[in-house]
Write an enzyme that holds these catalytic residues in place. Structure first.
Site, PDB file in Angstrom:
ATOM      1  N   HIS A 252      46.856  58.744   4.450  1.00  0.00           N
ATOM      2  CA  HIS A 252      46.528  59.005   5.856  1.00  0.00           C
ATOM      3  C   HIS A 252      47.765  59.472   6.639  1.00  0.00           C
ATOM      4  O   HIS A 252      47.812  59.339   7.868  1.00  0.00           O
ATOM      5  CB  HIS A 252      45.928  57.769   6.533  1.00  0.00           C
ATOM      6  CG  HIS A 252      44.747  57.208   5.820  1.00  0.00           C
ATOM      7  ND1 HIS A 252      43.469  57.691   5.990  1.00  0.00           N
ATOM      8  CD2 HIS A 252      44.662  56.205   4.897  1.00  0.00           C
ATOM      9  CE1 HIS A 252      42.636  57.007   5.221  1.00  0.00           C
ATOM     10  NE2 HIS A 252      43.332  56.104   4.538  1.00  0.00           N
TER      11      HIS A 252
ATOM     12  N   SER B 177      63.090  82.166  14.661  1.00  0.00           N
ATOM     13  CA  SER B 177      62.377  82.287  15.927  1.00  0.00           C
ATOM     14  C   SER B 177      63.030  83.378  16.758  1.00  0.00           C
ATOM     15  O   SER B 177      64.261  83.511  16.768  1.00  0.00           O
ATOM     16  CB  SER B 177      62.400  80.958  16.685  1.00  0.00           C
ATOM     17  OG  SER B 177      62.009  81.128  18.037  1.00  0.00           O
TER      18      SER B 177
END
Length: 435
Positions: free
Chosen positions: A144, A265
């Site tokens: 999870h 970026s």
């Protein structure tokens, strides 16, 4: 197909010149068989090969003829007649368009599978090399998304190796299933052509005769082929998503190679993004998407219609080209993957020993505590550690209920990391046949 995600080896399989070359070979091999059966003159069959064996087909000319005839195979045979001359009248004797189209498509899909199998071999080799490199590199296993118990990074790669081994076996089976040939004429009855022609063409093209083809080769074969590509794409994405998670700043246990001069970026010079893995997720979505029309193509009217044709013109090249690119990209990613064992150890230690909670739970039950009580004792000492309020082992040693069953030494013994890794060799032997 777009050039950005296309490798020339796979693209060449789907080029018009390649397709027309295969069409010619099907027609010429059929003529050979017809000649042996006495249906057409043997000299005609020889002339067909002699005039067109080394021909470069004029794609623009074929397109021009098709604009008039509105029929691709007729456009091709008309152009072929321009190359061969009068003996071209013996081409396509007793055959229907699907005999050429379907047999050609299966030749192309078989060749595409060969390239994809080579791609999978490279992925498997990369995974095996890196798995053995990090066989005993401890890291946290997560369920999870939450810290669970220790594993090794080598085991993570071994999971992927086993999955891609299954993928390879499925693709071998799909390649075998798709490798059939139909030269059975209109509605597949062989009324106008001897079945021995089909047998000859199949052998010459590296295929098997389709047992019963109506007028088309049954599309359940193609559905399984493209479904297999979709499952392989899902395996690609599963591994890519794992790498994306491991590269997150807060985790940083592994990272895509960042080359000299690479930019992450346009706005933030510090960024190093998992762009390859993210790209693989997107490509996998496309390959999976092609499986659905392939399944819908199974449903054709009566002995044939062409509702499948337009879809296959797109999905066959696109699915194979895209998966080919994705597998090669994945192999390179794994080969150059940056792995950070020190960060793995740091993350293992982040929860103050909570990853050993099950061992403590089991020790308490083995010493006489009920499972319900043991769970309660362990959990109540684990929750403060989650909040950053102490060390798990220390809290357990201070718990009176725990101390009724376990000594300090017995508690300490349950915090041995090596205990969790004792069967790694066994698992590796199961996956790789060696440890």
């Amino acid at each position: 197909m777009i050039p950005r995600y296309t490798r020339p080896e796979m693209a060449s399989i789907w080029e018009p010149q390649t397709r027309f070359k295969i069409w010619f070979e099907i027609e010429a091999h059929a003529a050979d068989a017809q000649a042996e059966l006495g249906v057409i003159p043997k000299e005609a069959a020889k002339t067909i090969w002699a005039k067109a064996r080394d021909a470069t087909f004029d794609v623009a000319r074929i397109d021009e003829i098709e604009r008039e005839t509105k029929h691709d195979v007729i456009a091709f045979t008309t152009h072929l007649a321009e190359i061969i001359g009068p003996e071209a009248r013996f081409v396509h004797q007793g055959m229907t368009s699907s005999d050429v189209l379907d047999t050609c498509l299966n030749v192309q899909l078989k060749r595409a599978a060969d390239l994809l199998l080579a791609d999978l071999d490279r992925v498997l080799a990369a995974l095996k090399t890196r798995a053995f490199e990090h066989k005993m590199t401890p890291t946290i296993g997560r369920s999870h998304g939450i810290h669970a118990e220790p594993v090794t990074f080598g085991l993570k790669l071994a999971y992927a190796y086993a999955e891609f081994s299954r993928a390879r076996a499925r693709l071998v089976a799909a390649r075998e299933e798709i490798s059939t040939c139909a030269i059975s004429g209109a509605v597949g009855t062989f009324a106008q052509i001897d079945p021995r022609v089909e047998e000859h063409v199949a052998k010459a093209m590296g295929l098997r005769p389709e047992p019963i083809s109506t007028q088309v080769i049954p599309r359940d074969r193609h559905a399984m082929y493209f479904a297999t590509l979709g499952v392989i794409a899902s395996s690609v994405e599963r591994l890519a998503v794992e790498i994306r998670h491991l590269q997150r700043t807060e985790v940083l246990e592994a990272e895509e190679f960042f080359s000299e001069g690479q930019k992450g970026s346009s706005a933030m010079p510090h960024k190093r993004n998992p762009v390859l893995s993210e790209n693989l997720s997107g490509l996998a979505r496309m390959v999976r998407a092609y499986a659905l029309p392939a399944m819908e193509n199974v449903v054709l009217w009566h002995e044939r219609d062409i509702s499948h044709s337009s879809a296959e013109r797109m999905i066959a090249p696109d699915a194979t080209v895209t998966l080919d690119f994705a597998l090669v990209r994945l192999a390179g990613l794994i080969e150059k993957l940056l792995v950070y064992p020190e960060n793995m150890q740091k993350n293992l230690d982040r929860l103050g020993g909570l990853v050993h909670s099950q061992r403590v739970l089991m020790a308490l039950t083995q010493k006489g505590a009920s499972r319900e009580d043991a769970y309660k004792y362990v959990q109540r000492n684990a929750m403060p550690v989650w909040r950053g309020e102490g060390d798990f082992q220390t809290l357990l040693k201070q718990d009176a209920d725990v101390k009724k069953y376990l000594t300090d030494a017995e508690i300490e013994e349950r915090f041995d990391l090596g205990y969790h890794l004792k069967h790694v060799d066994t698992i590796f032997k199961r996956v790789f046949g060696e440890s």
